[in-house]
Enzyme design. Structure first.
Site, PDB file in Angstrom:
ATOM      1  N   ASP A   9      -0.527   5.151   1.042  1.00 53.15           N
ATOM      2  CA  ASP A   9      -0.963   6.398   2.048  1.00 53.15           C
ATOM      3  C   ASP A   9      -0.389   5.282   3.706  1.00 53.15           C
ATOM      4  O   ASP A   9      -1.033   4.913   4.221  1.00 53.15           O
ATOM      5  CB  ASP A   9      -1.770   6.592   2.132  1.00 53.15           C
ATOM      6  CG  ASP A   9      -2.136   7.638   0.384  1.00 53.15           C
ATOM      7  OD1 ASP A   9      -1.313   8.439   0.466  1.00 53.15           O
ATOM      8  OD2 ASP A   9      -2.652   7.204  -0.067  1.00 53.15           O
ATOM      9  N   ASP A  65       1.366  -1.095  -0.107  1.00 57.51           N
ATOM     10  CA  ASP A  65       0.173  -0.258   0.174  1.00 57.51           C
ATOM     11  C   ASP A  65       0.998   1.460  -0.236  1.00 57.51           C
ATOM     12  O   ASP A  65       2.103   1.048  -0.019  1.00 57.51           O
ATOM     13  CB  ASP A  65      -0.866   0.282   1.372  1.00 57.51           C
ATOM     14  CG  ASP A  65      -1.545   1.038   1.850  1.00 57.51           C
ATOM     15  OD1 ASP A  65      -2.195   1.389   0.388  1.00 57.51           O
ATOM     16  OD2 ASP A  65      -1.896   1.725   2.326  1.00 57.51           O
TER      17      ASP A  65
END
Length: 229
Positions: free
Chosen positions: A17, A15
């Site tokens: 963020d 991922d």
């Protein structure tokens, strides 16, 4: 129910963020500023619902939960304008560079799977172009193959498919900070390392294969990967 113990993997999906880049802090500042104008608090209870979601879905949830008197379009427009001003200040989180360089050194395939759209991704990674060039590929939230955002598994399945050759799902390990992302990884049939923010309720971390305070604490050998030197 506790997650099963770690099993060996061959491919890693990350991922963006709050996992690779310190952008979740920026989202909190911007949305609190907007919500505060209406006497509302952008609390971690609300934030945990929207982390990992596509921008439009996140805006809809914030408006519904906090009963904000604005349209989804207006909230999106204002928040994205404000985020654009601060995205370039996002730094890589602790342990990120060490891990990715270690994996590259040992030819372990890695990719990024993020709900961020193309424009947002470009803004966030502008100061870190060389680093993000280390990944085999990147799949974004506005990719045509990503029909539904997290917690649907679409983005991780699409990301795994783009390795050459594509690994089976159970050979993939996902790194996430968001409950929605953990659900998406598990729905894709993948194991998941969660690195949650300290403010997130521990009840929302229970399904992850492994939970870490920081990527600095990751032990590659737990998943059959080469240990750090």
């Amino acid at each position: 129910m506790a997650a099963p113990p770690p099993r060996p993997v061959t491919h890693l999906l990350f991922d963006l963020d709050g996992l690779l880049l310190d952008t979740e802090r920026l989202y909190s500042v911007v949305f609190q500023e907007i919500c505060g104008r209406y006497g509302k608090t952008y609390s971690w209870d609300v934030k945990s619902l929207v982390m990992g979601k596509k921008a439009s879905e996140a805006a809809e949830i914030i408006i519904r939960v906090l009963e904000l008197p604005v349209s989804t379009e207006d909230l999106l427009k204002e928040s994205q304008r404000k985020m654009k001003q601060v995205f370039s200040t996002a730094s890589l989180l602790p342990g990120v560079e060490k891990l990715i360089h270690h994996l590259r050194k040992h030819s372990i395939p890695c990719a990024v799977a993020t709900s961020s759209g193309t424009a947002s991704y470009e803004e966030k990674t502008r100061q870190h172009r060389d680093f993000f060039g280390l990944f085999h590929h990147v799949v974004l939230g506005d990719d045509p193959e990503v029909k539904s955002g997290k917690p649907s598994p679409d983005i991780f399945l699409a990301c795994a498919k783009r390795f050459s050759p594509p690994p089976p799902a159970d050979q993939c390990l996902v790194f996430e900070d968001a409950p929605n992302g953990v659900e998406a990884a598990l729905a894709a049939g993948m194991q998941v390392v969660m690195v949650p923010d300290a403010n997130l309720s521990s009840a929302l971390t229970e399904k992850a294969t492994v939970v870490l305070r920081s990527l600095q604490d990751f032990q590659p050998e737990l998943f059959g990967l080469p240990p750090y030197d």
